[in-house]
Write an enzyme that holds these catalytic residues in place. Structure first.
Site, PDB file in Angstrom:
ATOM      1  N   CYS A  97      27.043  49.210  37.946  1.00 12.35           N
ATOM      2  CA  CYS A  97      27.776  50.383  38.435  1.00 12.35           C
ATOM      3  C   CYS A  97      29.205  49.931  38.723  1.00 12.35           C
ATOM      4  O   CYS A  97      29.710  49.032  38.045  1.00 12.35           O
ATOM      5  CB  CYS A  97      27.092  51.016  39.651  1.00 12.35           C
ATOM      6  SG  CYS A  97      26.946  49.960  41.102  1.00 12.35           S
ATOM      7  N   TRP A  98      29.854  50.521  39.707  1.00  8.75           N
ATOM      8  CA  TRP A  98      31.263  50.176  39.950  1.00  8.75           C
ATOM      9  C   TRP A  98      31.411  48.752  40.482  1.00  8.75           C
ATOM     10  O   TRP A  98      32.192  47.960  39.977  1.00  8.75           O
ATOM     11  CB  TRP A  98      31.886  51.181  40.916  1.00  8.75           C
ATOM     12  CG  TRP A  98      33.243  50.779  41.430  1.00  8.75           C
ATOM     13  CD1 TRP A  98      33.581  50.479  42.702  1.00  8.75           C
ATOM     14  CD2 TRP A  98      34.448  50.622  40.666  1.00  8.75           C
ATOM     15  NE1 TRP A  98      34.913  50.141  42.790  1.00  8.75           N
ATOM     16  CE2 TRP A  98      35.466  50.225  41.551  1.00  8.75           C
ATOM     17  CE3 TRP A  98      34.751  50.769  39.319  1.00  8.75           C
ATOM     18  CZ2 TRP A  98      36.770  49.970  41.140  1.00  8.75           C
ATOM     19  CZ3 TRP A  98      36.060  50.522  38.896  1.00  8.75           C
ATOM     20  CH2 TRP A  98      37.042  50.126  39.799  1.00  8.75           C
TER      21      TRP A  98
END
Length: 360
Positions: A97-98
């Site tokens: 993810c981020w």
């Protein structure tokens, strides 16, 4: 099966070993940029992410997590039922993810508990992005480039396509940037990728080349449309040997009319693009070109565009930025036919320019 974390540098070195690259970020984050070949399984969709993020800021982190947890759980269940239910036991995905935190962690945990060998990208997309930026400064220096130069409409892009189809290594920057590199370069109705996505595409292309063989590229400026080339690549291109491609003016006009047929069919769009040249060429000349185009004389406008605008600008730029063109490795002429272009490509290869003599 235990969940393992992997550093970005290590993951990028062996992306090909993962069966699936899973991006757990929202749709808009994924659309901006992602690992090459990744698929999008959002743990939170855009609207959900906005809703949870607002509660996180305005109420509390605890309340935001309570709101987000069932959303994430339902989304993960849907992804597994839709995408993973048929995966074999040996399926080996990389999830990110981020920042490699809760969104990817939740998805990776569930997948690993099912029994799949899951690896989680440590630091997430953020670390991937840092690695790409760093490698774009080093990868160009590992390659031996050969730059195809030639005036506008001489067929440089077509030559690259022929070279690529014959098995040569080709860096087609205009294809990666979805732009032909001039005022007329963007096809109506299309758009360029963002800068981050372009750099991901470029990084993926550069890392796939065999350093022992030459890479063919077209002479480009620092920008292709609205996109910036990495300084290290620009420097490498400008220090490389050049091949000069020549095509007679009449054939260049015919080639451009064929390749930009959409502007021939939509004269209004063509004239709108010409407005961008008013500062350089003045209102009087642009008005005359637009009037001639609307009168059906678009071929004469293209000819004047070449002789009064593109050719002088190109020659000035080449003398300043590509010193290798002063003593080109090879001078190649063709007549506009496919057979002639194939012969030109064969001549370049037979001349010993690829594979590079220095790397043999």
């Amino acid at each position: 099966m235990p969940l393992t974390r992997i550093a970005a540098v290590d993951a990028l070195a062996r992306l090909h070993t993962f069966d699936t690259l899973i991006d757990a970020r929202s749709e808009s984050e994924f659309a901006e940029d992602h690992l090459p070949g990744a698929v999008n399984w959002p743990s939170l969709h855009d609207a959900q992410r906005h809703e949870v993020g607002t509660e996180y800021k305005q109420v509390s982190a605890f309340d935001a997590r309570k709101r987000g947890a069932p959303l994430v759980a339902r989304n993960i269940a849907a992804h597994i039922e839709r995408e993973a239910i048929t995966k074999p036991k040996g399926w080996h995905p990389l999830v990110y993810c981020w920042r490699g935190g809760q969104r990817s962690g939740a998805l990776a945990t569930v997948l690993s508990q099912i029994g799949w060998q899951v690896e989680l990208l440590d630091g997430g997309y953020r670390e991937y992005r840092r690695a790409v930026v760093a490698e774009l400064q080093t990868l160009p220096q590992t390659l031996e480039l050969r730059v195809v130069c030639g005036t506008t409409g001489s067929g440089k892009s077509r030559l690259l396509q022929v070279l690529e189809s014959s098995g040569e290594q080709v860096l087609d920057l205009e294809r990666l940037a979805n732009h032909r590199g001039s005022v007329l370069g963007l096809t109506p109705g299309q758009r360029q990728p963002g800068q981050k996505m372009f750099e991901s595409r470029l990084w993926d292309r550069l890392r796939g080349f065999d350093p022992s063989r030459c890479v063919w590229a077209e002479s480009e400026s620092r920008k292709v449309g609205d996109l910036q080339l990495p300084p290290a690549l620009v420097q490498r291109m400008r220090a490389s040997g050049c091949v000069n491609l020549e095509l007679a003016l009449d054939a260049r006009v015919a080639l451009l009319l064929a390749e930009y047929r959409h502007f021939v069919d939509d004269v209004g769009a063509f004239c709108e693009r010409l407005d961008a040249l008013r500062v350089l060429r003045g209102n009087h000349l642009i008005d005359a070109w637009q009037k001639a185009a609307h009168a059906g004389n678009i071929d004469s406008v293209v000819r004047e565009l070449l002789t009064t605008h593109y050719d002088p600008v190109y020659l000035q730029s080449m003398r300043r930025n590509f010193p290798g063109l002063l003593a080109p490795l090879l001078q190649v002429e063709w007549d506009g036919s496919e057979q002639s272009l194939l012969a030109a490509a064969r001549r370049m290869v037979v001349a010993g320019l690829s594979p590079c003599a220095s790397r043999r």
